[in-house]
Motif scaffolding. Structure first.
Motif, PDB file in Angstrom:
ATOM      1  N   THR A 188       0.848  -1.195   0.000  1.00  0.00           N
ATOM      2  CA  THR A 188       0.000   0.000   0.000  1.00  0.00           C
ATOM      3  C   THR A 188       0.885   1.248   0.000  1.00  0.00           C
ATOM      4  OG1 THR A 188       0.004   0.120   2.391  1.00  0.00           O
ATOM      5  CG2 THR A 188      -1.754  -1.178   1.359  1.00  0.00           C
TER       6      THR A 188
ATOM      7  N   ASN B 244      -3.849   2.501  -2.691  1.00  0.00           N
ATOM      8  CA  ASN B 244      -4.238   3.285  -1.512  1.00  0.00           C
ATOM      9  C   ASN B 244      -5.731   3.144  -1.249  1.00  0.00           C
ATOM     10  OD1 ASN B 244      -3.833   5.057   0.639  1.00  0.00           O
ATOM     11  ND2 ASN B 244      -4.600   6.764  -0.550  1.00  0.00           N
ATOM     12  N   PRO B 245      -6.203   2.046  -0.732  1.00  0.00           N
ATOM     13  CA  PRO B 245      -5.417   0.848  -0.419  1.00  0.00           C
ATOM     14  C   PRO B 245      -5.405  -0.162  -1.569  1.00  0.00           C
ATOM     15  CG  PRO B 245      -7.588   0.631   0.530  1.00  0.00           C
ATOM     16  CD  PRO B 245      -7.593   1.934  -0.224  1.00  0.00           C
TER      17      PRO B 245
END
Lengths: 438, 301
Positions: free
Chosen positions: A176, A303-304
């Motif tokens: 991430t 993200n994520p």
């Protein structure tokens, strides 16, 4: 009776002449012009090979490859437009997803659907061999204007020697943005303690949105325009958040230098002054020939949820072509395994783009970096990581204006001279007059 | 009128014909590449044309756009700031260096300096701009490294609105200065030595000789350099294009870059031509002004 006989003879003679003339006319060689983007020796070589390969199969057709130079898709398109304005009538030309809408809006591209339907048997193996996301991205109003030829996406390049020094492993596929930030912090080194690092965790070139901000914006699950490309949405909180993250990499976290030209990034990456940067396969043409091997690639962090930005090049048939049927044969030839194999290149001289055919693209995994498979996997790999995570680069008809406005304001953000909110509010206003469907 | 143009003397007439013959390549070149495009720009300024589809008549729409363009004022201002700064520095530094080179130096040394100053002028502008972009890189460039050695903090040469115009000026001055030095040197050496002899006899000191003899007699050279320098500086393109691409924002975007952007990036040939015409008017007025003002300070021998 005599007159009738004469008339009959005359008719036979005329018919023979007409047939003979027809045969001569049919055999008259067809000349096709193939316009391509001359970004370097690999582009010239490939286009020459395509022309000679097609002519060997079709001796009555002459294909003239015509290279147009340009530093990016935008400047290539400038050159093409100037050529067309100057009276050149190309039959097929290389165009990227960024230019398709402009070409269609200008009435310059012919839809391929009828050709595909008529030639279904011949073209189906190709269609089965390319990622559906690519075919979909080249449709305008439901019509297929291009077949994918070659393409590129953004992945993360990591200097493995610097990772080892910092005691880091290669990041996982589903890493991430938070993990990326940890990597960037660890990989930023200020050995002499003068407050200015000798080694930065990350760097980017701000000369195009594809290579700078868009991957981070896409990672936030948004685009800078609405899905129908009818309105800008750069003031969307997720767009703002992505740009703020990039700004902070330079000025808050201090893990990235101010935006740096790609030419410099390659040198700095090989010298270890920069540990990570984002790019497509094209960077291999700078890294591999120089013998540099201490690197690997990984997906862009999510993200994520990870999202991959990609762009495709293909060869539409232009409406200016006098021989669209023959041009279609050339387009079909471009999708053949034989031509696609030419886009693999070698370890010493890899091709800048990724072949559209998956079966052929697998061959590039034979060269470094170790994880070359993720180039194609990012389009149709393990979907458990986020489902449909490939997104085509934002490509409205007025792509150049949009990119110019976006880069102009993002450069002020990255120079720390304008807040993200103010810059994007101003950009939104300017973009509104350019991005519209009215 | 005709008799004035073609005098009766056959020899003179031959001379004039020969002169025109020699001028012919330049005249043809000017017609094809300068006058022709100027009229074309005038025609294009009243159409909308994206190069790909046929032009459409647009009346005065492009001129209205010019008046309501929110970016163009700042871009003109940036252009003038950069042009003025480069011109002033080149004139001043060029004169100083030429005066220094005009001293009695060893032939080899004099040749070495002349070559050194003139060399950048003949190097491709692209190469020069690329070189300076490496040198002025904020984090890894040589300039900031050297400044760091004397305790000066890193300067964001290419990444800040305040410094990037300075970077453009430095690059342009480094590249063009040699031309000014050589022209000034030519001007200095064409001043007859009798003037200096007379001044010395009259007991003038070195500064008086420079300010009362050299400078006034050099004024035609200064006028020449300031006119062509101004025209050239207002049209500066390659240096900012390569160094900063006009950024950050529009901080180093010059008017010629803007014309290029509108014409060849946005495919708006009509509007690009309209801006080009506005630049023509601006340069015309500035040149006229320079010649008018020159009556007050230029002396011919």
């Amino acid at each position: 009776m005599k007159l009738g006989k004469h008339l009959l003879v005359l008719f036979v003679v005329m018919a023979t002449c007409a047939l003979a003339l027809g045969t001569v006319y049919a055999q008259e060689p067809v000349e096709l012009t193939l316009l391509y983007w001359n970004w370097g020796p690999d582009a010239v070589q490939t286009s020459d090979d395509i022309a000679s390969g097609f002519m060997a199969l079709n001796p009555d057709v002459t294909v003239t490859p015509l290279g147009v130079e340009g530093t990016n898709w935008g400047t290539y398109l400038d050159g093409v437009s100037t050529l067309i304005a100057g009276g050149e009538r190309p039959d097929v030309m290389l165009v990227a997803s960024e230019g398709v809408q402009l070409l269609v809006a200008s009435g310059l591209a012919l839809p391929l659907d009828d050709f595909i339907a008529e030639d279904a048997e011949a073209i189906q193996p190709f269609i089965d061999d390319v990622a559906p996301a690519m075919l979909d991205a080249l449709k305008v109003d439901g019509k297929q204007y291009l077949l994918p030829f070659s393409w590129n996406n953004m992945v993360m390049y990591l200097n493995t020697a610097r990772l080892a020094e910092a005691g880091l492993e290669m990041p996982p596929e589903d890493w991430t943005r938070d993990q990326f930030l940890d990597y960037a912090r660890t990989l930023t080194v200020d050995a002499d303690g003068d407050g200015t690092p000798e080694q930065y965790g990350y760097a980017w070139d701000n000369s195009g949105m594809f290579i700078s901000a868009l991957p981070w914006v896409f990672a936030n699950g948004v685009d800078i325009l609405t899905d129908d490309y009818c309105a800008p949405q750069v003031t969307d909180p997720q767009v703002i958040e992505a740009l703020q993250f990039m700004h902070d990499l330079i000025y808050v976290e201090k893990v990235a230098p101010a935006p740096t030209a790609f030419g410099d990034i390659y040198n700095l990456f090989q010298n270890g002054n920069i540990a990570m940067f984002g790019a497509g396969r094209w960077s291999l043409t700078a890294l591999l020939p120089s013998g540099f091997r201490d690197f690997d690639i990984q997906y862009f962090p999510g993200n994520p949820t990870r999202t991959t930005i990609f762009g495709i090049g293909g060869y539409p048939i232009l409406s200016t072509s006098e021989h669209p049927e023959v041009a279609w044969e050339l387009v079909k030839y471009l999708s053949s395994v034989e031509v696609q194999e030419g886009l693999v290149g070698s370890e010493e001289m890899p091709f800048s783009n990724i072949p559209a055919r998956r079966s052929v693209a697998e061959e590039i995994t034979a060269f470094p970096p170790p994880h070359s498979n993720i180039f194609y996997d990012s389009l149709e790999g393990d979907t458990s990581l986020g489902g449909d995570f490939a997104r085509i680069v934002t490509s409205p008809p007025r792509f150049n204006q949009m990119e110019n406005i976006f880069l102009r304001y993002s450069s002020l953000i990255f120079a720390d001279e304008m807040s993200v909110e103010d810059a994007m509010a101003a950009a939104q206003q300017e973009l509104s007059s350019v991005i519209t469907c009215n | 009128m005709v008799s004035r143009l073609l005098p009766q003397s056959p020899l003179r007439r031959k001379e004039i014909l020969a002169a025109y013959l020699f001028l012919l390549p330049t005249l043809i070149g000017s017609a094809v590449f300068i006058v022709g495009p100027m009229f074309a720009a005038l025609g294009l300024s009243v159409v909308q044309w994206n190069l790909l589809t046929p032009p459409q008549f647009a009346g005065l729409a492009n001129y209205q756009k010019l008046l309501s363009d929110t970016r163009i004022d700042d871009i003109y201002l940036t252009t003038f700031k950069i042009a003025l700064a480069t011109m002033a520095i080149k004139l001043l530094l060029g004169l100083v260096l030429a005066v220094l080179l005009d001293q009695k130096l060893h032939r080899w040394l004099s040749g070495f300096f002349r070559l050194s100053f003139f060399f950048p002028y003949v190097v491709s502008v692209t190469a020069v701009a690329l070189m300076w972009s490496f040198l002025m890189n904020k984090d890894l460039g040589l300039v900031n490294y050297l400044l760091g050695q004397i305790g000066i903090e890193r300067i964001p040469w290419l990444n800040s609105s305040a410094w990037s115009p300075v970077a453009v000026v430095i690059t342009d001055v480094w590249k063009e200065l040699g031309f000014y030095v050589i022209v000034f040197l030519g001007g200095l050496q064409s001043i007859p030595s009798e003037f200096y002899d007379a001044a010395q006899v009259d007991g003038a000191n070195r500064w008086q000789i420079f300010s009362r003899v050299t400078l006034p007699l050099l004024s035609p050279t200064i006028l020449f350099l300031s006119v062509i320098g101004m025209i050239g500086s207002v049209q500066i393109f390659a240096q900012p294009q390569i160094l900063t691409d006009g950024g950050p924002g529009d901080a180093t975007r010059t008017i010629v870059m803007y014309i290029y952007e509108q014409g060849f990036r946005f495919f708006d040939m009509g509007y690009a031509s309209t801006i080009a015409l506005s630049l023509f008017v601006v340069i015309f007025i500035l040149t006229l002004l320079q010649f008018r003002l020159s009556r007050r300070w230029v002396f011919y021998q």
